[in-house]
Scaffold this motif. Structure first.
Motif, PDB file in Angstrom:
ATOM      1  N   UNK A 102       0.808  -1.239   0.000  1.00 49.71           N
ATOM      2  CA  UNK A 102       0.000   0.000   0.000  1.00 49.71           C
ATOM      3  C   UNK A 102       0.827   1.269   0.000  1.00 49.71           C
ATOM      4  N   UNK A 103       2.013   1.230   0.575  1.00 50.54           N
ATOM      5  CA  UNK A 103       2.859   2.414   0.557  1.00 50.54           C
ATOM      6  C   UNK A 103       3.264   2.787  -0.857  1.00 50.54           C
ATOM      7  N   UNK A 104       3.551   1.786  -1.679  1.00 53.01           N
ATOM      8  CA  UNK A 104       3.944   2.056  -3.053  1.00 53.01           C
ATOM      9  C   UNK A 104       2.745   2.517  -3.886  1.00 53.01           C
ATOM     10  N   UNK A 105       1.562   1.976  -3.567  1.00 56.74           N
ATOM     11  CA  UNK A 105       0.359   2.458  -4.249  1.00 56.74           C
ATOM     12  C   UNK A 105       0.129   3.927  -3.912  1.00 56.74           C
ATOM     13  N   UNK A 106       0.302   4.289  -2.629  1.00 61.53           N
ATOM     14  CA  UNK A 106       0.118   5.680  -2.201  1.00 61.53           C
ATOM     15  C   UNK A 106       1.112   6.600  -2.910  1.00 61.53           C
ATOM     16  N   UNK A 107       2.323   6.118  -3.129  1.00 57.23           N
ATOM     17  CA  UNK A 107       3.305   6.943  -3.821  1.00 57.23           C
ATOM     18  C   UNK A 107       2.892   7.172  -5.274  1.00 57.23           C
ATOM     19  N   UNK A 108       2.307   6.166  -5.906  1.00 53.36           N
ATOM     20  CA  UNK A 108       1.828   6.343  -7.280  1.00 53.36           C
ATOM     21  C   UNK A 108       0.676   7.341  -7.330  1.00 53.36           C
ATOM     22  N   UNK A 109      -0.161   7.319  -6.294  1.00 53.21           N
ATOM     23  CA  UNK A 109      -1.248   8.305  -6.214  1.00 53.21           C
ATOM     24  C   UNK A 109      -0.663   9.715  -6.167  1.00 53.21           C
ATOM     25  N   UNK A 111       2.446  10.567  -7.040  1.00 52.05           N
ATOM     26  CA  UNK A 111       3.365  10.823  -8.150  1.00 52.05           C
ATOM     27  C   UNK A 111       3.008   9.930  -9.353  1.00 52.05           C
ATOM     28  N   UNK A 112       1.935  10.260 -10.076  1.00 47.40           N
ATOM     29  CA  UNK A 112       1.527   9.411 -11.202  1.00 47.40           C
ATOM     30  C   UNK A 112       2.567   9.277 -12.297  1.00 47.40           C
ATOM     31  N   UNK A 113       3.597  10.143 -12.275  1.00 47.75           N
ATOM     32  CA  UNK A 113       4.652  10.004 -13.279  1.00 47.75           C
ATOM     33  C   UNK A 113       5.452   8.726 -13.078  1.00 47.75           C
ATOM     34  N   UNK A 114       5.271   8.077 -11.941  1.00 50.47           N
ATOM     35  CA  UNK A 114       5.960   6.805 -11.688  1.00 50.47           C
ATOM     36  C   UNK A 114       5.190   5.607 -12.238  1.00 50.47           C
ATOM     37  N   UNK A 115       4.057   5.862 -12.894  1.00 48.26           N
ATOM     38  CA  UNK A 115       3.250   4.756 -13.419  1.00 48.26           C
ATOM     39  C   UNK A 115       4.043   3.921 -14.425  1.00 48.26           C
ATOM     40  N   UNK A 214      -6.468   3.846 -12.156  1.00 49.16           N
ATOM     41  CA  UNK A 214      -6.656   3.407 -10.774  1.00 49.16           C
ATOM     42  C   UNK A 214      -6.155   4.445  -9.780  1.00 49.16           C
ATOM     43  N   UNK A 215      -4.924   4.903  -9.963  1.00 47.49           N
ATOM     44  CA  UNK A 215      -4.328   5.778  -8.953  1.00 47.49           C
ATOM     45  C   UNK A 215      -4.925   7.177  -8.978  1.00 47.49           C
ATOM     46  N   UNK A 216      -5.486   7.601 -10.108  1.00 46.36           N
ATOM     47  CA  UNK A 216      -6.072   8.938 -10.156  1.00 46.36           C
ATOM     48  C   UNK A 216      -7.544   8.938  -9.745  1.00 46.36           C
ATOM     49  N   UNK A 217      -8.258   7.874 -10.057  1.00 50.77           N
ATOM     50  CA  UNK A 217      -9.688   7.837  -9.750  1.00 50.77           C
ATOM     51  C   UNK A 217      -9.989   7.174  -8.403  1.00 50.77           C
ATOM     52  N   UNK A 218      -9.102   6.273  -7.978  1.00 52.78           N
ATOM     53  CA  UNK A 218      -9.348   5.537  -6.726  1.00 52.78           C
ATOM     54  C   UNK A 218      -8.118   5.639  -5.820  1.00 52.78           C
ATOM     55  N   UNK A 219      -7.833   6.824  -5.325  1.00 61.74           N
ATOM     56  CA  UNK A 219      -6.621   7.002  -4.518  1.00 61.74           C
ATOM     57  C   UNK A 219      -6.644   6.218  -3.208  1.00 61.74           C
ATOM     58  N   UNK A 220      -7.825   5.885  -2.714  1.00 61.22           N
ATOM     59  CA  UNK A 220      -7.911   5.135  -1.460  1.00 61.22           C
ATOM     60  C   UNK A 220      -8.152   3.657  -1.651  1.00 61.22           C
ATOM     61  N   UNK A 221      -7.790   3.123  -2.817  1.00 60.71           N
ATOM     62  CA  UNK A 221      -8.047   1.716  -3.125  1.00 60.71           C
ATOM     63  C   UNK A 221      -7.363   0.793  -2.122  1.00 60.71           C
ATOM     64  N   UNK A 222      -8.086  -0.202  -1.647  1.00 60.61           N
ATOM     65  CA  UNK A 222      -7.518  -1.214  -0.759  1.00 60.61           C
ATOM     66  C   UNK A 222      -8.323  -2.491  -0.894  1.00 60.61           C
ATOM     67  N   UNK A 223      -7.724  -3.590  -0.456  1.00 61.33           N
ATOM     68  CA  UNK A 223      -8.387  -4.893  -0.560  1.00 61.33           C
ATOM     69  C   UNK A 223      -9.514  -5.003   0.447  1.00 61.33           C
ATOM     70  N   UNK A 224     -10.590  -5.643   0.033  1.00 66.18           N
ATOM     71  CA  UNK A 224     -11.707  -5.863   0.938  1.00 66.18           C
ATOM     72  C   UNK A 224     -11.473  -7.095   1.807  1.00 66.18           C
ATOM     73  N   UNK A 225     -10.821  -8.091   1.245  1.00 63.12           N
ATOM     74  CA  UNK A 225     -10.529  -9.328   1.975  1.00 63.12           C
ATOM     75  C   UNK A 225      -9.046  -9.389   2.311  1.00 63.12           C
TER      76      UNK A 225
END
Length: 249
Positions: A102-109, A111-115, A214-225
């Motif tokens: 999740x930390x790396x996902x947050x960084x992409x949120x 800094x989308x240039x890291x996509x 994903x990172x621009x539209x769902x910045x708080x994305x996380x697993x449900x399970x």
């Protein structure tokens, strides 16, 4: 039969690429339907020529006589099937990998240039497809683990190559910054040499756009399970979570 819905393509590809419960008769009927669709697609392009890949293949068939009609139809069938399933599987596998970090996902949120480098790391760790193609060794080869005699049939393992410590620093570490600085990128997710994937550039673009969305539209994305409990497919050439439930916010 043109304009097939997504579920039809999904059903066809899962039937061919997995050891599903489908009967031999059902698989045969599915194959015939898919091939008929490929034939209709070729006929449409002959009636209304353009400048895309199918048109170039038709030209190789009709003008250069480098493909038979059967080879042309099978090639179009393969391009559709492989281009659909591998990309779809890579999107869900890449999402799973990012949710594990999740930390790396947050960084992409942030800094989308890291996509783009993130996609390369996903490809390295979750490369599409299974093992490589069978190869016949035509002359004796000396490797660090021993000698492979001429005449041996070998099955390369791209995943092993993509985790080779002589090619990648700390290869078991997933790091979306790994390719952020221009450097050699020797992963074999798309193969190598004459067998390099024809759709590599398109696949990269599709994965980049999916991840960017994903990172621009769902910045708080996380697993449900709990991610360790997610069930994966375990048959055929398809390898991805059966279902990945997520939530955002």
């Amino acid at each position: 039969m043109t304009g097939q819905p997504y579920e039809q393509f999904r059903g066809w590809t899962e039937m061919f690429l997995s050891t599903s419960q489908a009967s031999e008769k059902a698989r045969g009927e599915g194959f015939a339907a898919f091939m008929a669709y490929a034939g209709e697609l070729i006929a449409q392009h002959r009636d209304r020529p353009g400048d895309d890949l199918i048109d170039l293949l038709i030209e190789a068939r009709d003008e250069g006589d480098r493909l038979s009609e059967d080879e042309l139809t099978h090639l179009v069938f393969t391009l559709i099937m492989a281009g659909h399933e591998t990309t779809a599987s890579m999107i869900i596998r890449g999402s799973f990998r990012l949710l594990c970090h999740p930390g790396q996902y947050a960084e992409l949120v942030a800094r989308p240039e890291l996509v783009e480098p993130a996609v390369e790391e996903i490809l390295r760790c979750e490369g599409p497809g299974g093992n490589g193609l069978l190869r016949l060794v035509t002359e004796e080869i000396e490797l660090s683990g021993g000698t492979i005699p001429a005449g041996t049939v070998v099955l390369p393992n791209p995943a092993g190559a993509n985790h080779d410590p002589s090619a990648f620093d700390d290869p078991r570490r997933f790091d979306t910054r790994r390719f952020a600085v221009p450097s050699p990128n020797p992963h074999l997710a798309f193969g190598h040499g004459t067998h390099y994937c024809l759709g590599a550039n398109l696949a990269r673009m599709e994965l980049q756009e999916a991840l960017r969305a994903l990172v621009t539209r769902l910045p708080g994305l996380r697993a449900q399970d709990d991610l360790p409990t997610v069930r994966w497919t375990g048959d055929g050439l398809i390898h991805r979570p059966v279902r990945l439930l997520v939530k955002s916010g």
